[in-house]
Design a protein around this motif. Sequence first.
Motif, PDB file in Angstrom:
ATOM      1  N   TYR A 190       0.848  -1.201   0.000  1.00 50.14           N
ATOM      2  CA  TYR A 190       0.000   0.000   0.000  1.00 50.14           C
ATOM      3  C   TYR A 190       0.878   1.244   0.000  1.00 50.14           C
ATOM      4  N   LEU A 234      -5.266  -1.051   9.737  1.00 50.37           N
ATOM      5  CA  LEU A 234      -4.564  -2.300   9.455  1.00 50.37           C
ATOM      6  C   LEU A 234      -3.468  -2.571  10.469  1.00 50.37           C
ATOM      7  N   GLY A 241      -8.219  -5.277  10.696  1.00 54.05           N
ATOM      8  CA  GLY A 241      -7.163  -5.510   9.721  1.00 54.05           C
ATOM      9  C   GLY A 241      -7.609  -6.473   8.646  1.00 54.05           C
ATOM     10  N   LEU A 242      -8.316  -7.526   9.068  1.00 53.28           N
ATOM     11  CA  LEU A 242      -8.811  -8.486   8.080  1.00 53.28           C
ATOM     12  C   LEU A 242      -9.748  -7.804   7.098  1.00 53.28           C
ATOM     13  N   VAL A 266      -9.690  -4.745   6.179  1.00 53.33           N
ATOM     14  CA  VAL A 266      -8.950  -3.880   5.247  1.00 53.33           C
ATOM     15  C   VAL A 266      -8.404  -4.687   4.085  1.00 53.33           C
ATOM     16  N   THR A 267      -7.749  -5.828   4.388  1.00 52.13           N
ATOM     17  CA  THR A 267      -7.150  -6.588   3.287  1.00 52.13           C
ATOM     18  C   THR A 267      -8.230  -7.153   2.375  1.00 52.13           C
ATOM     19  N   LEU A 268      -9.335  -7.611   2.963  1.00 47.88           N
ATOM     20  CA  LEU A 268     -10.392  -8.149   2.111  1.00 47.88           C
ATOM     21  C   LEU A 268     -10.995  -7.041   1.254  1.00 47.88           C
ATOM     22  N   GLU A 313      -9.458  -4.420   0.158  1.00 49.89           N
ATOM     23  CA  GLU A 313      -8.546  -4.118  -0.947  1.00 49.89           C
ATOM     24  C   GLU A 313      -8.666  -5.166  -2.045  1.00 49.89           C
ATOM     25  N   ALA A 314      -8.808  -6.427  -1.646  1.00 49.30           N
ATOM     26  CA  ALA A 314      -8.978  -7.481  -2.655  1.00 49.30           C
ATOM     27  C   ALA A 314     -10.257  -7.232  -3.447  1.00 49.30           C
ATOM     28  N   THR A 342      -9.628  -4.601  -5.931  1.00 43.14           N
ATOM     29  CA  THR A 342      -8.786  -5.030  -7.045  1.00 43.14           C
ATOM     30  C   THR A 342      -9.564  -5.890  -8.030  1.00 43.14           C
ATOM     31  N   VAL A 343     -10.329  -6.852  -7.481  1.00 37.22           N
ATOM     32  CA  VAL A 343     -10.992  -7.810  -8.371  1.00 37.22           C
ATOM     33  C   VAL A 343     -12.254  -7.209  -8.965  1.00 37.22           C
ATOM     34  N   PRO A 393      -9.757  -7.690 -12.733  1.00 39.77           N
ATOM     35  CA  PRO A 393      -8.562  -7.384 -11.940  1.00 39.77           C
ATOM     36  C   PRO A 393      -7.548  -6.523 -12.680  1.00 39.77           C
ATOM     37  N   ALA A 412      -6.186  -3.431 -10.502  1.00 39.81           N
ATOM     38  CA  ALA A 412      -4.828  -3.411  -9.962  1.00 39.81           C
ATOM     39  C   ALA A 412      -4.161  -2.098 -10.329  1.00 39.81           C
ATOM     40  N   VAL A 413      -3.290  -1.626  -9.429  1.00 34.77           N
ATOM     41  CA  VAL A 413      -2.624  -0.358  -9.703  1.00 34.77           C
ATOM     42  C   VAL A 413      -1.377  -0.558 -10.550  1.00 34.77           C
ATOM     43  N   PHE A 423      -4.028  -9.841  -5.044  1.00 32.05           N
ATOM     44  CA  PHE A 423      -5.236  -9.015  -5.109  1.00 32.05           C
ATOM     45  C   PHE A 423      -5.376  -8.175  -3.844  1.00 32.05           C
ATOM     46  N   SER A 479      -3.348  -5.038  -4.161  1.00 36.01           N
ATOM     47  CA  SER A 479      -3.628  -4.208  -5.343  1.00 36.01           C
ATOM     48  C   SER A 479      -2.700  -4.502  -6.509  1.00 36.01           C
ATOM     49  N   TRP A 532      -5.326 -15.662   4.610  1.00 38.21           N
ATOM     50  CA  TRP A 532      -5.851 -14.324   4.894  1.00 38.21           C
ATOM     51  C   TRP A 532      -5.161 -13.738   6.120  1.00 38.21           C
ATOM     52  N   THR A 555      -2.446 -10.443   6.435  1.00 36.57           N
ATOM     53  CA  THR A 555      -2.836  -9.261   7.185  1.00 36.57           C
ATOM     54  C   THR A 555      -1.931  -8.933   8.365  1.00 36.57           C
TER      55      THR A 555
END
Lengths: 390, 177, 344
Positions: free
Chosen positions: A153, A212, B10-11, B13-15, B17-18, B21-22, B33, B37-38, C44, C47, C305, C309
């Motif tokens: 990030y 996070l 936190g979980l 946040v990552t989910l 972001e996924a 992306t998707v 995707p 994706a950046v 994913f 990003s 997962w 994280t």
Amino acid sequence: MTAVTERQQLAYIANQAADMRVNVELETEGMTLNIGPQHPATHGTLRIIVKLDGEQVVAADPVPGYMHRGYEKLAEVRTYPQVTTLVNRIDWLGSFANEVPFILAAERLMEVEAPPRAQWIRTILFELSRIGNIALFLGDMAVQLGAVTPVFYAFRDREYVLNQIEAITGGRFHPNFDRIGGLKDDIPKGWVAETKGVLTKMRAFCDELDELLVGNEIFTARTRGVGVIPPEVGLSYGLSGANLRASGIDWDHRRDSPCGLVYDKLDWKVWTHPDGDSFARYWVRLQETREAILMLEQLLDGIPSGPIMAKVPRIIKVPAGEAYVATENPLGEMGYYVVSKGDLVPFRVKIRSASFNNISIVPWVLRGVYVPDVITILASLYFILGDIDR
Amino acid sequence: MSLVPGVIKGLAVTLGEARKTVFPDGLRKPPAPSKGAVTVQYPRQKEDPTPRARGVIALHEENCTACMLCARECPDWCIYIEAHKYLAPPRREGGKPRQRNELDRFDIDFSLCMFCGICVEVCPFEALFWSPEFEYSEPRIADLLHDKGRLADWMTTVPDFEPYEAGAEVKVKKIPR
Amino acid sequence: MTTQLAVELAYWQQSILRSVGVIAAVLLPAGTIVYLFLFKMMSFMQSRLGPNEAGPYGSMQLLAEVGKFLQKEDLIPDGADRRVFTWAPIVVVASTFVTYVVVPFGPDAWFAQIPTGIYFALAVSSLSVIGVLMAGWSSANKYSLMGGLRAAGQLIAYELPLVLAALGVVIQAGTMDMQGIVAAQRTGEIFGFGGIGNPFILTQFVGFMIFLIAMQAELTQPPFDMPVAESELVAGYMTEYSGFRFLLFFIGEYATAGAFSAIAATLFLGGWALPGLDLDNNLMNVLGPVVLLVKILLIMFLVMWFRVTYPRFREDQLQIFAWKYLIPLSLVNITATAVLKVVF
């Protein structure tokens, strides 16, 4: 002060004792572990000789110099405009910030002052490079603690900042944009609006990290109370920047000596944290990023119109004299002591870079911690190798 | 030690972001995707560098007078210029023949170049320009020495200077074509 | 798997079939996990796209990686104990292969039926710690040694909650046979309601969570990846390994992940059985492995997962977490299960 010298003596004794240290019960000998010069945690080529008893550090000794490039000497045979090219490469993540104090020192010797528009744009770029630099720290510290995602990030969102720096200066990492008496060029059309968009993204990035990482119990457990630097020790070791502010010392060059930059015209505050541990250092830097975003919003709205260059001769000869100018760089106090003998080239340039002083506390702060905490503390002190070995 | 709140956040946040992306257009739309994706898939897609990006130096040969300023100001002296003088025929009938410099050699060694832009800046006759072109890597390091023909070819890739933001007093220059 | 075949096979033919079956059972889930989660899901969540050049959507990337590792030079350090050094990855991989032996893939599809299957699986899976310790010791590298020692401490500490969590299931099912545990979940009922059987994740939720956490630690995945902690110990016990031997460790890591997930799926999610569906045995023999694979992937999704994280614990925090929280909790869980078992 006396307490510190005592501690230093103790560190020295412990260092000596580590070689012959024998645990009375188990009759174990100490182990010497070389962290670096090639080690993932030193992000560069810093070597730290660590003497261990089990996993506990008895003595630590940083060995800088593996990346020494001799910029102080090189600057003696480069003309003043050429030196900015070199100093870009000292702290390569916030390179524009390296140019500013040198240029300011040269300007002070020549007794010229950049026009207000140039000062504002300088301050904007200064803060942008601060965000770009600290954003990487915010992700990198996580990766040192074993979380792989935040660094992605950080790289992702820092890219937007770098694009903005590139759009105005032409260089992503090495802008070489500051000139004695002003700036190389003015800002292109539409840049201000784009930068505002980037600031929203960076604010979202800070919030994301808050959720996070900062709120994460594992992260707090790893960083709270680890590597505590009391304020008086930090001062006596010459720490600066966020490392010092995290120990509760309210000291910031931007506010206290804003020479040549327009910080005194902005509404902002200096963040401090009373704890002085690794968490405090992370937290202070996160808040500083937010504060920089706030500052940039004010700066972008208030750019005065006018020229960007003062009248300077085409061939720059700096009159004889000496000047020291320090600014609050992303890593801490960065200063240049420029001695001129009235020539095309500086007679001597002494570079006071923040990281070199910041890692001088490593032997003190690493004693008695465990190996995982060594990494945490090194990451939270945040040094950049180019900034240690100029 | 309450492990629940921060850890769960936190979980999320990552989910999240996924998800971004998707499904960049929302969950109802088909997954895309490559759009979410950046990252830029380099050989297929390319980023547009900004017009000011310092990619490669282009030479407008007609403007160069071989004054050697760029070669002297270069911090690592990677510009090599050789020239000779010759007498050009007079512009008007009966006038004196003019003394001109002709470039024999104008090489920039991009394996040494630090891309600082000082040469472009000091050129008093506007013969050097930055081009944002960046795809000129070579398998042999010696091939990074671009001669004047190659440098002149880059002129076609030089973009026009951008207009300035409001409040600027600098004049927008023109690129000689 | 061979018992239902119409053709009568000689013993050696059966053995070959079994070996091929075990290799497939080990490598397929491992490959799927690496591609699906390590390559794609992780990308994913960060990003980015992940591998997308080799094959459609980068699905052949794994083969490319294997090819890359095979080409690399096989280095053994001068000071290394050569024999131990070369055997260590084999020990790690072998323990994984043996773990799979007792996992049932269908009503009649198994490699070996052992009445104390779960006991065997948990015992054998902890053999890998010997391989890790061998690797750490024989590499003649301080980082490797520390990684190996950390791995030993961690794997032993988390073996206990793992076993205790499995014990709750054993009490409830009344058998240690893996096939019997699946049957107990298929035919069981929750307080009289038997519509979906009784997947033990519902009645043994605490046990499932403990098993999941302990599993994460056993697999040395973040937040419990101190043995390989790349920012501290370079690569822990794998530091000195390269080429094929590193590949073996890598396969071992993710095959073990598959094996533990298979055990967890069997213990808590009903194994090869589909909840609420009672299909023909022959059909389930074919469908069962697929169902099990899906359940393995579900559990691995959670594991990966967490991996993406979280930052990692410190060594002492890890031990405190195991001994002060997980083990007492699992003991409480066992007691409660036993009491309820007697009451109902």
